[in-house]
Design an enzyme around this catalytic site. Sequence first.
Site, short mmCIF file in Angstrom:
data_model
loop_
_atom_site.label_atom_id
_atom_site.label_comp_id
_atom_site.label_asym_id
_atom_site.label_seq_id
_atom_site.Cartn_x
_atom_site.Cartn_y
_atom_site.Cartn_z
N THR A 236 -0.57 4.44 0.34
CA THR A 236 -1.44 5.54 0.77
C THR A 236 -0.69 6.59 1.59
OG1 THR A 236 -3.35 4.10 0.76
CG2 THR A 236 -3.54 6.08 2.08
N CYS B 23 0.85 -1.19 0.00
CA CYS B 23 0.00 0.00 0.00
C CYS B 23 0.89 1.24 0.00
CB CYS B 23 -0.84 -0.05 1.26
SG CYS B 23 -1.51 1.50 1.78
P1 5GP Z 1 -0.69 -6.74 4.24
O1 5GP Z 1 -1.18 -7.92 5.04
O2 5GP Z 1 -0.15 -7.16 2.92
O3 5GP Z 1 0.23 -5.86 5.00
O4 5GP Z 1 -1.98 -5.83 3.97
C1 5GP Z 1 -3.12 -6.31 3.28
C2 5GP Z 1 -4.12 -5.21 3.14
O5 5GP Z 1 -3.58 -4.11 2.36
C3 5GP Z 1 -5.37 -5.58 2.36
O6 5GP Z 1 -6.26 -6.38 3.08
C4 5GP Z 1 -5.92 -4.21 1.99
O7 5GP Z 1 -6.66 -3.64 3.04
C5 5GP Z 1 -4.66 -3.37 1.80
N1 5GP Z 1 -4.39 -3.15 0.37
C6 5GP Z 1 -4.31 -4.08 -0.61
N2 5GP Z 1 -4.03 -3.51 -1.80
C7 5GP Z 1 -3.94 -2.18 -1.56
C8 5GP Z 1 -3.68 -1.06 -2.39
O8 5GP Z 1 -3.44 -1.16 -3.59
N3 5GP Z 1 -3.71 0.18 -1.78
C9 5GP Z 1 -3.96 0.32 -0.46
N4 5GP Z 1 -4.01 1.54 0.04
N5 5GP Z 1 -4.17 -0.73 0.36
C10 5GP Z 1 -4.18 -1.96 -0.18
#
Ligand code: 5GP
Length: 347
Positions: free
Chosen positions: A188, A186
């Site tokens: 953001t 992400c």
């Molecule tokens: P991880 O477990 O990989 O740290 O986080 C997974 C979460 O990242 C997902 O469930 C979703 O909420 C968030 N996420 C997935 N793809 C994106 C993206 O392209 N942009 C953003 N802002 N968040 C994402």
Amino acid sequence: MRIEEDVKLDFKDVLIRPKRSTLSSRKDVDITRDYQFKWSGRRYNGVPIIAANMDGVGTFDMAKSFLKTQSGMSVALHKHYPIDKLVEFFDTSPPESVWYSIGMAGDDREKLTEFLKLRPSKIDKICLDVANGYSEHFVDFVKRVRDQVPDITIMAGNVVTGEMVEELILSGVDVVKVGIGPGSVCTTRKMTGVGYPQLSAIIECADAAHGLGGLICADGGCTVPGDIAKAFGAGADFVMLGGMLAGYDQSEQEIIEENGKKYVRFYGMSSDTAMTKHKGGVAEYRASEGKTVKIPYHGDVSDALQDILGGIRSACTYVGARNLKELSKRTTFIRVTQQINNIFGQS
Ligand code: 5GP
């Protein structure tokens, strides 16, 4: 403009303090949870860890593997499966371990309506997912979905503050998804400057949700089993994992070979890669974006599941918790860093 001076923490800022325990082995620990959802009234029993609704994570193969290994975990299917494939899948798989995902954009809602016409009683849980759960438009959308499916459990988000958790629960959400910016792919925080340290978001949002009889799912930022234990210790009822479950046989992604090593591409759902694959290009209005990374191919997911479940059981034994429910009650966090200097560390 206002500045909030309170300390806000991430997983890396704390450790769980060990406590005297009467447990002799981690085998004695029960990491399943029993919940009754506030609005759907349905009961849940399982290990409350959910594979994220992302390409490469929330797949049919992942769901089949969770069942086969009897991990007790569930999968939020990514929303890009065509309806015929969804029907085929739900005809042969029990719905208990699966969340049907929709977003607000495009024809997701029509696809859900169509699916419910074809298979009225096949799904019992929906994951309603948007990057920014703060818009009035989203709250209205949630209310409309709740009216449409009064007896289906709804998980929705993402938000990071108590007042919005309360608004969503009062609008018909059973489980509020918590996390803005912590995800492994992400961007953001980099692109918008918006976010909230995930551990504090969990602590504050769990408190707000539990006060209203709702639940939360901590979504994003877990990179090792210890982070999942910290999320549960902080009060999360569910924990959602993306990156930790990416790069496996069950990812349904192409395996790339380079210099004798195998890799898999893993990407955010609003990355260029995902947008190009599913929408034919990047939509201009998307402010919050994701990135694409190449990660080592890890083989079958079952070893990772053992590590994850073993890590949580072990965390429970360290604090003397006989079951996952007791983990949060028995958790004392020790701060191990000073206030975060680099909030972009994980993005
Ligand atoms: P991880 O477990 O990989 O740290 O986080 C997974 C979460 O990242 C997902 O469930 C979703 O909420 C968030 N996420 C997935 N793809 C994106 C993206 O392209 N942009 C953003 N802002 N968040 C994402």
